[in-house]
Design a protein around this motif. Structure first.
Motif, PDB file in Angstrom:
ATOM      1  N   GLY A  22      -0.832  -5.383   9.566  1.00 42.49           N
ATOM      2  CA  GLY A  22      -0.729  -4.555  10.750  1.00 42.49           C
ATOM      3  C   GLY A  22      -2.074  -3.968  11.120  1.00 42.49           C
ATOM      4  O   GLY A  22      -3.071  -4.683  11.267  1.00 42.49           O
ATOM      5  N   ARG A  23      -2.131  -2.647  11.226  1.00 46.38           N
ATOM      6  CA  ARG A  23      -3.381  -1.981  11.583  1.00 46.38           C
ATOM      7  C   ARG A  23      -4.284  -1.696  10.389  1.00 46.38           C
ATOM      8  O   ARG A  23      -5.343  -1.080  10.536  1.00 46.38           O
ATOM      9  CB  ARG A  23      -3.072  -0.676  12.320  1.00 46.38           C
ATOM     10  N   PHE A  24      -3.838  -2.122   9.221  1.00 49.06           N
ATOM     11  CA  PHE A  24      -4.653  -2.026   8.008  1.00 49.06           C
ATOM     12  C   PHE A  24      -5.355  -3.374   7.841  1.00 49.06           C
ATOM     13  O   PHE A  24      -4.723  -4.399   7.598  1.00 49.06           O
ATOM     14  CB  PHE A  24      -3.738  -1.713   6.823  1.00 49.06           C
ATOM     15  N   ARG A  25      -6.687  -3.368   7.977  1.00 50.76           N
ATOM     16  CA  ARG A  25      -7.450  -4.605   7.953  1.00 50.76           C
ATOM     17  C   ARG A  25      -8.747  -4.403   7.165  1.00 50.76           C
ATOM     18  O   ARG A  25      -9.379  -3.343   7.264  1.00 50.76           O
ATOM     19  CB  ARG A  25      -7.815  -5.056   9.378  1.00 50.76           C
ATOM     20  N   ILE A  26      -9.121  -5.416   6.405  1.00 49.62           N
ATOM     21  CA  ILE A  26     -10.385  -5.389   5.665  1.00 49.62           C
ATOM     22  C   ILE A  26     -11.105  -6.719   5.876  1.00 49.62           C
ATOM     23  O   ILE A  26     -10.500  -7.788   5.773  1.00 49.62           O
ATOM     24  CB  ILE A  26     -10.177  -5.188   4.152  1.00 49.62           C
ATOM     25  N   ASP A  27     -12.386  -6.634   6.182  1.00 49.96           N
ATOM     26  CA  ASP A  27     -13.294  -7.771   6.191  1.00 49.96           C
ATOM     27  C   ASP A  27     -14.527  -7.336   5.404  1.00 49.96           C
ATOM     28  O   ASP A  27     -15.383  -6.620   5.931  1.00 49.96           O
ATOM     29  CB  ASP A  27     -13.682  -8.167   7.614  1.00 49.96           C
ATOM     30  N   ALA A  28     -14.600  -7.741   4.145  1.00 46.85           N
ATOM     31  CA  ALA A  28     -15.659  -7.259   3.252  1.00 46.85           C
ATOM     32  C   ALA A  28     -16.322  -8.430   2.541  1.00 46.85           C
ATOM     33  O   ALA A  28     -15.670  -9.430   2.208  1.00 46.85           O
ATOM     34  CB  ALA A  28     -15.091  -6.283   2.224  1.00 46.85           C
ATOM     35  N   GLU A  29     -17.610  -8.289   2.292  1.00 47.32           N
ATOM     36  CA  GLU A  29     -18.352  -9.221   1.457  1.00 47.32           C
ATOM     37  C   GLU A  29     -19.135  -8.418   0.432  1.00 47.32           C
ATOM     38  O   GLU A  29     -19.630  -7.319   0.728  1.00 47.32           O
ATOM     39  CB  GLU A  29     -19.289 -10.083   2.300  1.00 47.32           C
ATOM     40  N   TYR A  30     -19.232  -8.959  -0.792  1.00 47.74           N
ATOM     41  CA  TYR A  30     -19.920  -8.228  -1.847  1.00 47.74           C
ATOM     42  C   TYR A  30     -20.498  -9.219  -2.844  1.00 47.74           C
ATOM     43  O   TYR A  30     -19.992 -10.337  -3.026  1.00 47.74           O
ATOM     44  CB  TYR A  30     -18.973  -7.244  -2.552  1.00 47.74           C
ATOM     45  N   GLY A  31     -21.589  -8.813  -3.480  1.00 47.14           N
ATOM     46  CA  GLY A  31     -22.216  -9.700  -4.451  1.00 47.14           C
ATOM     47  C   GLY A  31     -23.501  -9.107  -4.988  1.00 47.14           C
ATOM     48  O   GLY A  31     -23.964  -8.041  -4.561  1.00 47.14           O
ATOM     49  N   GLY A  32     -24.105  -9.792  -5.932  1.00 48.38           N
ATOM     50  CA  GLY A  32     -25.339  -9.350  -6.570  1.00 48.38           C
ATOM     51  C   GLY A  32     -25.542 -10.082  -7.871  1.00 48.38           C
ATOM     52  O   GLY A  32     -24.615 -10.711  -8.404  1.00 48.38           O
ATOM     53  N   ASP A  33     -26.742 -10.024  -8.389  1.00 52.53           N
ATOM     54  CA  ASP A  33     -27.103 -10.796  -9.580  1.00 52.53           C
ATOM     55  C   ASP A  33     -26.992 -10.006 -10.882  1.00 52.53           C
ATOM     56  O   ASP A  33     -27.433 -10.475 -11.919  1.00 52.53           O
ATOM     57  CB  ASP A  33     -28.538 -11.324  -9.445  1.00 52.53           C
ATOM     58  N   GLY A  34     -26.437  -8.806 -10.856  1.00 45.42           N
ATOM     59  CA  GLY A  34     -26.323  -8.015 -12.083  1.00 45.42           C
ATOM     60  C   GLY A  34     -25.471  -8.703 -13.121  1.00 45.42           C
ATOM     61  O   GLY A  34     -24.656  -9.575 -12.814  1.00 45.42           O
TER      62      GLY A  34
END
Length: 326
Positions: free
Chosen positions: A139-151
């Motif tokens: 519905g009105r709850f939406r996520i578009d996320a990207e995440y990352g790293g070399d740790g």
């Protein structure tokens, strides 16, 4: 103390479990190849094989938790957004799925996870060797996320203490986060925030209980657990390095704050809750009780016995109390 590189598999060619804490990510565990005394029959493995993929998204404004859980004969997911300034949950859902139809959780964190029912969809997928994308539609709850790293990533492999057999988990340090999230009638920018993940895959007992503590910033973070897996996954990330920690002692005070310390004297913290997400499920054959507290950690950590203390001040994270009959 430095951790050895993760093995290619949790189970060696001799069928023995490669117990330990490692730096890096191991491959698919291959539980069917286990030799005695950990070996179990196909039906037992089917009924006791549990996998979950949890992601935390943290900014100054919010704490968001998203998870997909496959317990073999059933599956579920949950997602919630806690507004840290309003100190309230502004969006949440936690539906049950249908075994083999609504969810899939990969054998490793790199294989991602998916959950879909009408009106609810979550997809976690790898976009590179050290990066992921998370999409959610409800519905009105939406996520578009990207995440990352070399740790450095943590892989822990070992036996469990709940009547099950074996378990492995893969956890990340604080990862660079970008994207946006819509919840509670407003839009939150995620750019500049921190993400972290907890992927677990094991053969667990009918009854399981734990206290799990996790908090991550860009340069400092920790993962702690007291319960079914002992001290196998206790670890500290500090300035791009990964250090093992000893067993954990936790006390919950009358005001709801948690005090905790590791027995190797490398960590002493106080957790102050800002809010709590409760999720209880009661089925004919199974039940669970979850209290996932969101708040701040204050105290100190050390990379080693002779290392200086590093202050922890206002680090956002969670403290979870969980019990299940599954």
């Amino acid at each position: 103390m430095r951790l050895a590189p993760a093995p290619p598999d949790a189970v060696g060619p001799d069928g023995l479990l490669r117990c330990g804490r490692y730096q890096g990510l191991a491959g698919a565990p291959g539980w069917a190849q286990l030799a005695p005394p950990q070996a179990r029959g196909a039906l037992w493995r089917r009924l006791h094989h549990k996998r979950w993929h949890f992601v935390a998204l943290v900014t100054d404004e919010l704490f968001c938790g998203v998870a997909i859980v496959d317990i073999g004969w059933s599956n579920t997911c949950f997602a919630y957004v806690f507004d840290r300034k309003q100190r309230r949950i502004v969006a949440a859902f936690s539906p049950l799925g249908v075994a083999g139809l609504t969810a899939s959780v990969g054998a490793t964190v790199a294989e991602g996870a998916r959950f879909a029912i009408p009106g609810r969809r979550i997809a976690i997928e790898a976009t590179g060797p050290h990066s992921h994308r998370l999409q959610l539609r409800a519905g009105r709850f939406r996520i578009d996320a990207e995440y990352g790293g070399d740790g450095p990533r943590l892989t822990a492999i070992g036996q469990v203490f709940d009547g099950g057999s074996v378990h492995t988990t893969q956890k990340s340090p604080g990862l660079a986060l970008s994207g946006q999230l819509e919840a509670g009638g407003r839009r939150y920018l995620l750019d500049g925030g921190v993400a972290s993940y907890d992927f677990s895959n094991g053969l667990l007992g009918r009854r399981t209980a734990w206290r799990w503590i996790s908090a991550h910033g860009a340069r400092l973070g920790f993962n702690l657990q007291s319960g079914y897996f002992g001290d196998a996954e206790n670890a500290l990330w500090l300035d791009g390095q990964l250090f093992p920690l000893g067993s954990l002692a936790v006390e919950v005070e009358p005001d709801g704050c948690w005090t905790m310390a590791t027995r190797d004297d490398l960590l002493a913290l106080r957790f102050t809750p800002e809010g709590t997400r409760c999720d209880d499920k009661q089925l004919l054959l199974a039940s669970s009780r979850m209290r996932q507290h969101v708040g701040r950690f204050d105290g100190w950590v050390k990379a080693g016995t002779d290392a200086p203390r590093r202050l922890v001040e206002g680090l956002a994270g969670l403290a979870e109390d969980y019990r299940a009959r599954w």
